[in-house]
Design an enzyme around this catalytic site. Structure first.
Site, PDB file in Angstrom:
ATOM      1  N   ALA A  11       0.864  -1.173   0.000  1.00  0.00           N
ATOM      2  CA  ALA A  11       0.000   0.000   0.000  1.00  0.00           C
ATOM      3  C   ALA A  11       0.904   1.228   0.000  1.00  0.00           C
ATOM      4  O   ALA A  11       2.055   1.166   0.448  1.00  0.00           O
ATOM      5  CB  ALA A  11      -0.871  -0.017   1.243  1.00  0.00           C
ATOM      6  N   GLY A  65       0.736  -5.009   0.902  1.00  0.00           N
ATOM      7  CA  GLY A  65      -0.406  -5.129  -0.007  1.00  0.00           C
ATOM      8  C   GLY A  65      -0.050  -5.811  -1.323  1.00  0.00           C
ATOM      9  O   GLY A  65      -0.927  -6.396  -1.975  1.00  0.00           O
ATOM     10  N   GLU A 108       4.346  -5.105   7.594  1.00  0.00           N
ATOM     11  CA  GLU A 108       3.491  -4.098   8.238  1.00  0.00           C
ATOM     12  C   GLU A 108       3.805  -3.859   9.702  1.00  0.00           C
ATOM     13  O   GLU A 108       3.719  -2.727  10.179  1.00  0.00           O
ATOM     14  CB  GLU A 108       2.007  -4.469   8.078  1.00  0.00           C
ATOM     15  CG  GLU A 108       1.454  -4.234   6.675  1.00  0.00           C
ATOM     16  CD  GLU A 108       1.620  -5.419   5.733  1.00  0.00           C
ATOM     17  OE1 GLU A 108       2.432  -6.315   6.025  1.00  0.00           O
ATOM     18  OE2 GLU A 108       0.923  -5.442   4.700  1.00  0.00           O
ATOM     19  N   GLU A 161      -0.201  -9.400  -0.602  1.00  0.00           N
ATOM     20  CA  GLU A 161      -1.624  -9.706  -0.391  1.00  0.00           C
ATOM     21  C   GLU A 161      -2.378  -9.774  -1.722  1.00  0.00           C
ATOM     22  O   GLU A 161      -3.262 -10.616  -1.901  1.00  0.00           O
ATOM     23  CB  GLU A 161      -2.237  -8.643   0.541  1.00  0.00           C
ATOM     24  CG  GLU A 161      -1.653  -8.734   1.949  1.00  0.00           C
ATOM     25  CD  GLU A 161      -2.106  -7.604   2.849  1.00  0.00           C
ATOM     26  OE1 GLU A 161      -1.753  -6.435   2.558  1.00  0.00           O
ATOM     27  OE2 GLU A 161      -2.817  -7.859   3.836  1.00  0.00           O
TER      28      GLU A 161
HETATM   29  N1  CAA Z   1       4.580   3.246  -0.584  1.00  0.00           N
HETATM   30  C1  CAA Z   1       4.955   4.409  -1.121  1.00  0.00           C
HETATM   31  N2  CAA Z   1       6.107   4.579  -1.813  1.00  0.00           N
HETATM   32  C2  CAA Z   1       6.898   3.501  -1.949  1.00  0.00           C
HETATM   33  C3  CAA Z   1       6.571   2.245  -1.405  1.00  0.00           C
HETATM   34  C4  CAA Z   1       5.344   2.131  -0.696  1.00  0.00           C
HETATM   35  N3  CAA Z   1       4.912   0.975  -0.187  1.00  0.00           N
HETATM   36  N4  CAA Z   1       7.565   1.389  -1.697  1.00  0.00           N
HETATM   37  C5  CAA Z   1       8.478   2.072  -2.396  1.00  0.00           C
HETATM   38  N5  CAA Z   1       8.081   3.354  -2.557  1.00  0.00           N
HETATM   39  C6  CAA Z   1       8.780   4.442  -3.259  1.00  0.00           C
HETATM   40  C7  CAA Z   1       9.934   4.998  -2.425  1.00  0.00           C
HETATM   41  O1  CAA Z   1       9.457   5.942  -1.483  1.00  0.00           O
HETATM   42  C8  CAA Z   1      10.770   5.610  -3.509  1.00  0.00           C
HETATM   43  O2  CAA Z   1      10.194   6.832  -3.909  1.00  0.00           O
HETATM   44  P1  CAA Z   1      11.124   8.137  -4.115  1.00  0.00           P
HETATM   45  O3  CAA Z   1      12.056   7.757  -5.229  1.00  0.00           O
HETATM   46  O4  CAA Z   1      10.149   9.209  -4.494  1.00  0.00           O
HETATM   47  O5  CAA Z   1      11.830   8.359  -2.811  1.00  0.00           O
HETATM   48  C9  CAA Z   1      10.616   4.637  -4.677  1.00  0.00           C
HETATM   49  O6  CAA Z   1       9.410   3.929  -4.420  1.00  0.00           O
HETATM   50  C10 CAA Z   1      11.731   3.634  -4.778  1.00  0.00           C
HETATM   51  O7  CAA Z   1      11.847   2.966  -3.549  1.00  0.00           O
HETATM   52  P2  CAA Z   1      13.203   2.869  -2.721  1.00  0.00           P
HETATM   53  O8  CAA Z   1      14.101   4.014  -3.028  1.00  0.00           O
HETATM   54  O9  CAA Z   1      12.862   2.628  -1.278  1.00  0.00           O
HETATM   55  O10 CAA Z   1      13.832   1.544  -3.370  1.00  0.00           O
HETATM   56  P3  CAA Z   1      14.860   0.544  -2.699  1.00  0.00           P
HETATM   57  O11 CAA Z   1      15.325  -0.362  -3.774  1.00  0.00           O
HETATM   58  O12 CAA Z   1      15.882   1.255  -1.889  1.00  0.00           O
HETATM   59  O13 CAA Z   1      13.979  -0.319  -1.665  1.00  0.00           O
HETATM   60  C11 CAA Z   1      12.050  -1.576  -0.985  1.00  0.00           C
HETATM   61  C12 CAA Z   1      12.963  -1.178  -2.149  1.00  0.00           C
HETATM   62  C13 CAA Z   1      12.820  -2.505  -0.034  1.00  0.00           C
HETATM   63  C14 CAA Z   1      10.878  -2.355  -1.588  1.00  0.00           C
HETATM   64  C15 CAA Z   1      11.548  -0.323  -0.232  1.00  0.00           C
HETATM   65  O14 CAA Z   1      11.039   0.596  -1.167  1.00  0.00           O
HETATM   66  C16 CAA Z   1      10.482  -0.591   0.791  1.00  0.00           C
HETATM   67  O15 CAA Z   1      10.778  -1.114   1.878  1.00  0.00           O
HETATM   68  N6  CAA Z   1       9.224  -0.220   0.468  1.00  0.00           N
HETATM   69  C17 CAA Z   1       8.127  -0.301   1.400  1.00  0.00           C
HETATM   70  C18 CAA Z   1       7.653  -1.736   1.556  1.00  0.00           C
HETATM   71  C19 CAA Z   1       6.553  -1.821   2.591  1.00  0.00           C
HETATM   72  O16 CAA Z   1       6.738  -1.531   3.757  1.00  0.00           O
HETATM   73  N7  CAA Z   1       5.341  -2.250   2.161  1.00  0.00           N
HETATM   74  C20 CAA Z   1       4.212  -2.402   3.032  1.00  0.00           C
HETATM   75  C21 CAA Z   1       3.329  -1.186   2.955  1.00  0.00           C
HETATM   76  S1  CAA Z   1       2.065  -1.217   4.175  1.00  0.00           S
HETATM   77  C22 CAA Z   1       0.836  -2.170   3.509  1.00  0.00           C
HETATM   78  O17 CAA Z   1       0.946  -2.685   2.439  1.00  0.00           O
HETATM   79  C23 CAA Z   1      -0.390  -2.264   4.382  1.00  0.00           C
HETATM   80  C24 CAA Z   1      -1.403  -3.241   3.933  1.00  0.00           C
HETATM   81  O18 CAA Z   1      -1.386  -4.397   4.243  1.00  0.00           O
HETATM   82  C25 CAA Z   1      -2.539  -2.804   3.163  1.00  0.00           C
END
Ligand code: CAA
Length: 261
Positions: A70, A115, A138, A118
């Site tokens: 998400a 998500g 999460e 999921e």
């Molecule tokens: N939401 C919003 N933006 C996201 C994102 C997310 N889930 N995942 C990645 N992005 C964005 C980053 O903010 C970044 O944007 P900017 O360039 O504008 O800064 C871009 O995508 C590239 O990401 P990274 O620079 O972080 O890339 P990386 O290779 O260094 O890392 C990653 C990759 C490990 C996947 C890392 O992006 C990450 O940990 N992302 C979040 C993963 C996460 O926590 N997902 C769970 C979300 S909560 C959820 O999903 C709740 C639910 O059950 C409904």
């Protein structure tokens, strides 16, 4: 169906009726914001209504991610009321894939986190590229999986391992996902789409109504009335032309010509 114009999705339908649906926000690793959710919802409705679409392959744009979860920027402002509402909404949109009545294969081409994992789990089967990474991170955000992950992961891999993955927020690479039974196959990035299409064509050789009812029956497997459902669907199929054709073709030693009715 004329592929529509989407802000965050790409939709391509080939001559075999395979719809390739791509979440297209590669600069945000295809994170699911409210626009993506709305567009997924309307696309599912369109696909359901279009008899020319037989099967869906769902993937993410770019080589790095299927869907990284998400959109955390949108989550950041939630409160208890809007959070519960969003969780219900995501659950409903994903259930649209699970209950589409046409097979849905997730082509998991990189990160499938939160998500994203999921969404992949709401699909009927999963083909992974060898760089795929699954995880439900999460708890590290002070949350729990909210788009069905706490329910579908235990059903797919068992409660004990699901508990471990959800409580640690740990990640699983493609090979381990395969040994856990979370994915149906792992292939190189170059091969994976072809392999998903091969799986699709094996399914599409079968009676379409039977495939639809089989999905419904398997989706009922964790419900108390699962056996009753199976018997009722089995009975329904016995009234179809496809059933007469399939059994007659076997007896006549020829290939069946299914009409989907
Ligand atoms: N939401 C919003 N933006 C996201 C994102 C997310 N889930 N995942 C990645 N992005 C964005 C980053 O903010 C970044 O944007 P900017 O360039 O504008 O800064 C871009 O995508 C590239 O990401 P990274 O620079 O972080 O890339 P990386 O290779 O260094 O890392 C990653 C990759 C490990 C996947 C890392 O992006 C990450 O940990 N992302 C979040 C993963 C996460 O926590 N997902 C769970 C979300 S909560 C959820 O999903 C709740 C639910 O059950 C409904």
């Amino acid at each position: 169906m004329t592929p529509g114009h989407y802000e965050t999705l790409l939709l391509d339908i080939d001559q075999d009726g395979i719809a390739l649906l791509t979440v297209n926000r590669p600069d945000k690793l295809n994170a699911l914001n409210s626009t993506v959710l709305s567009e997924l919802e309307s696309t599912v409705t369109r696909i359901r209504e279009d008899d020319d679409v037989k099967l869906v392959i769902l993937t993410g744009a770019g080589e790095k991610a299927f869907v990284a979860g998400a959109d955390i920027k949108e989550l950041n402002t939630l409160n208890s009321e809007s959070g519960e509402e969003l969780s219900r909404r995501g659950q409903e949109v994903f259930a649209g894939f699970e209950n589409l009545g046409k097979p849905v294969i997730a082509l998991v081409n990189g990160y499938a986190l939160g998500g994203g994992a999921e969404l992949a789990m709401a699909c009927h089967m999963r083909i992974a590229t060898d760089n795929a990474v699954f995880g439900l991170p999460e708890v590290g955000l002070g949350l729990i999986p909210g788009y069905g992950g706490t329910q579908r992961l235990p059903a797919l891999i068992g409660k004990s391992k699901a508990m471990e993955l959800i409580l640690t927020g740990g990640q699983v690479k493609a090979g381990e996902a395969m040994s856990l039974g979370l994915v149906n196959g792992v292939y190189s990035t170059e091969q994976a789409l072809d392999e998903a299409k091969k799986l699709a064509s094996k399914i599409l050789k079968n009676g379409p109504v039977a495939v639809e009812k089989a999905i419904e029956a398997v989706n009922s497997s964790d419900r108390p009335d699962g056996f009753e459902k199976e018997a009722a669907l089995f009975g329904e199929l016995c009234d179809t032309e496809d059933f007469k054709e399939g059994t007659s073709a076997f007896l006549d030693k020829r290939k069946p010509d299914f009409k989907g009715r």
